[in-house]
Design a protein around this motif. Sequence first.
Motif, PDB file in Angstrom:
ATOM      1  N   ALA A   1      48.713  37.994  50.626  1.00  0.00           N
ATOM      2  CA  ALA A   1      47.337  37.573  50.886  1.00  0.00           C
ATOM      3  C   ALA A   1      46.351  38.363  50.028  1.00  0.00           C
ATOM      4  O   ALA A   1      45.381  37.803  49.485  1.00  0.00           O
ATOM      5  CB  ALA A   1      47.016  37.747  52.366  1.00  0.00           C
ATOM      6  N   ALA A   2      46.590  39.675  49.871  1.00  0.00           N
ATOM      7  CA  ALA A   2      45.706  40.486  49.035  1.00  0.00           C
ATOM      8  C   ALA A   2      45.760  40.024  47.577  1.00  0.00           C
ATOM      9  O   ALA A   2      44.744  40.008  46.876  1.00  0.00           O
ATOM     10  CB  ALA A   2      46.091  41.961  49.151  1.00  0.00           C
ATOM     11  N   GLY A   3      46.945  39.641  47.118  1.00  0.00           N
ATOM     12  CA  GLY A   3      47.072  39.139  45.757  1.00  0.00           C
ATOM     13  C   GLY A   3      46.332  37.833  45.553  1.00  0.00           C
ATOM     14  O   GLY A   3      45.695  37.622  44.503  1.00  0.00           O
ATOM     15  N   VAL A   4      46.395  36.952  46.548  1.00  0.00           N
ATOM     16  CA  VAL A   4      45.663  35.682  46.450  1.00  0.00           C
ATOM     17  C   VAL A   4      44.162  35.940  46.394  1.00  0.00           C
ATOM     18  O   VAL A   4      43.426  35.320  45.603  1.00  0.00           O
ATOM     19  CB  VAL A   4      46.035  34.774  47.637  1.00  0.00           C
ATOM     20  N   ILE A   5      43.686  36.858  47.236  1.00  0.00           N
ATOM     21  CA  ILE A   5      42.255  37.189  47.236  1.00  0.00           C
ATOM     22  C   ILE A   5      41.845  37.781  45.890  1.00  0.00           C
ATOM     23  O   ILE A   5      40.776  37.470  45.350  1.00  0.00           O
ATOM     24  CB  ILE A   5      41.946  38.163  48.384  1.00  0.00           C
ATOM     25  N   LEU A   6      42.692  38.626  45.326  1.00  0.00           N
ATOM     26  CA  LEU A   6      42.376  39.242  44.038  1.00  0.00           C
ATOM     27  C   LEU A   6      42.299  38.194  42.937  1.00  0.00           C
ATOM     28  O   LEU A   6      41.412  38.242  42.066  1.00  0.00           O
ATOM     29  CB  LEU A   6      43.433  40.291  43.710  1.00  0.00           C
ATOM     30  N   ASP A   7      43.211  37.224  42.965  1.00  0.00           N
ATOM     31  CA  ASP A   7      43.151  36.141  41.978  1.00  0.00           C
ATOM     32  C   ASP A   7      41.872  35.322  42.133  1.00  0.00           C
ATOM     33  O   ASP A   7      41.275  34.890  41.135  1.00  0.00           O
ATOM     34  CB  ASP A   7      44.371  35.238  42.128  1.00  0.00           C
ATOM     35  N   ALA A   8      41.455  35.120  43.379  1.00  0.00           N
ATOM     36  CA  ALA A   8      40.219  34.375  43.612  1.00  0.00           C
ATOM     37  C   ALA A   8      39.013  35.127  43.060  1.00  0.00           C
ATOM     38  O   ALA A   8      38.109  34.528  42.461  1.00  0.00           O
ATOM     39  CB  ALA A   8      40.043  34.107  45.111  1.00  0.00           C
ATOM     40  N   LEU A   9      38.996  36.447  43.227  1.00  0.00           N
ATOM     41  CA  LEU A   9      37.888  37.244  42.704  1.00  0.00           C
ATOM     42  C   LEU A   9      37.825  37.168  41.187  1.00  0.00           C
ATOM     43  O   LEU A   9      36.736  37.044  40.599  1.00  0.00           O
ATOM     44  CB  LEU A   9      38.049  38.701  43.149  1.00  0.00           C
ATOM     45  N   ARG A  10      38.959  37.248  40.542  1.00  0.00           N
ATOM     46  CA  ARG A  10      38.977  37.232  39.078  1.00  0.00           C
ATOM     47  C   ARG A  10      38.526  35.905  38.502  1.00  0.00           C
ATOM     48  O   ARG A  10      38.077  35.840  37.352  1.00  0.00           O
ATOM     49  CB  ARG A  10      40.378  37.559  38.587  1.00  0.00           C
ATOM     50  N   GLY A  11      38.613  34.840  39.287  1.00  0.00           N
ATOM     51  CA  GLY A  11      38.235  33.530  38.769  1.00  0.00           C
ATOM     52  C   GLY A  11      36.786  33.156  38.996  1.00  0.00           C
ATOM     53  O   GLY A  11      36.375  32.058  38.606  1.00  0.00           O
ATOM     54  N   VAL A  12      36.010  34.030  39.613  1.00  0.00           N
ATOM     55  CA  VAL A  12      34.610  33.717  39.909  1.00  0.00           C
ATOM     56  C   VAL A  12      33.733  34.180  38.750  1.00  0.00           C
ATOM     57  O   VAL A  12      33.836  35.330  38.298  1.00  0.00           O
ATOM     58  CB  VAL A  12      34.163  34.389  41.225  1.00  0.00           C
ATOM     59  N   ASP A  13      32.861  33.313  38.282  1.00  0.00           N
ATOM     60  CA  ASP A  13      31.930  33.650  37.214  1.00  0.00           C
ATOM     61  C   ASP A  13      30.898  34.648  37.730  1.00  0.00           C
ATOM     62  O   ASP A  13      30.241  34.409  38.743  1.00  0.00           O
ATOM     63  CB  ASP A  13      31.228  32.385  36.718  1.00  0.00           C
ATOM     64  N   GLY A  14      30.746  35.763  37.029  1.00  0.00           N
ATOM     65  CA  GLY A  14      29.805  36.799  37.425  1.00  0.00           C
ATOM     66  C   GLY A  14      30.472  38.054  37.953  1.00  0.00           C
ATOM     67  O   GLY A  14      29.831  39.105  38.005  1.00  0.00           O
TER      68      GLY A  14
END
Length: 343
Positions: A204-217
């Motif tokens: 779950a932490a890895g999924v959240i980290l991937d989501a953060l990296r894909g956000v512009d800004g």
Amino acid sequence: MAQVEHAVDADLSTTLSSLDGIVDWTMAFLPKFAIGGVVFLLFWGIGWAVRMGILRASARHPARNVGLVLGRLSQWGLRFLGLLVAVTIMFPSVKPVDLLGLLGIGSVAIGFAFKDILQNFLAGILILLRQPFRIGDQIVFKSFEGTVEGIETRTTVIKTYDGRRVFVPNGEIFTNAVTVNTAYGIRRSEHDVGVGYGDDVRRAAGVILDALRGVDGVRDDPPPEALAVELAGSTVNIRARWWTDARQHEVLRVRHDVIAAIKDQLGQAGIDLPFPTRVVLFHDQTEETDGDRRRQREGWPAGDDPPQPRTIAGVLKKTGPDGQEEEPARSIRPGGTPVGHTD
């Protein structure tokens, strides 16, 4: 009679002589007054010009606040000097040394009368010199948060995020804590996400980290993080942390995108985002004294003849076919009298 007329003539001549003296003094004073006024206005204009020159010279300089201080001090110094010169021209018998001595005595009274004003003035000069924040910075002071519009010698002007203007005395800002949100240009934000106990926390932490990296800004340096921080009542809480531009609008925009991305990514990965769970225990299921209302401690009516206990199973059995609860059977006292019956 002749004596009276002579006295009247003497008084009239004295009055006319006094009037002539006043007129002569006025005519002699007017040129001095005009010259003194012109000199004072000249110094006033020179002070304004010096201030504008210093401001223009320091407009693009890193030490712009120092230019503000020097400009204002130079302007007021030249105005004061012009006042002294004008007074000495108007009244030649008055010496500048005498004026300075008089001002020294009066400064004590002025200091007591304008204590707060002088305190804010000195604090404003120190703020401009030390530069804890600059014009355009976003700061937090007590309950006020917004962008610094101006730093004056008496007040600091803040434009709040909801479009209001706040004038804060410099004395308060200088003696209290101020948070400068834009001091370093970047700012960290965080949000806690709760996942189910049956899910893999590391995944779950890895999924959240991937989501953060894909956000512009969201900045790559410093990198975003996803850390497990708490075993809560219904969830395992993972804290997402990321860095953005320090401006408030950018912080809020990126936070919105981050939360939306985390929710979408966790849903696609099949990771549960559980609702809060509560466990309710009934009195007759916890200890042996529950159900015996002569002994239990939870506040039911006490006495030798309390109401009879009711259980969940008993209530369910007494529910009629239409879903309505039937009247429960009354307990019988010794002797055949129902509980609650009055003669």
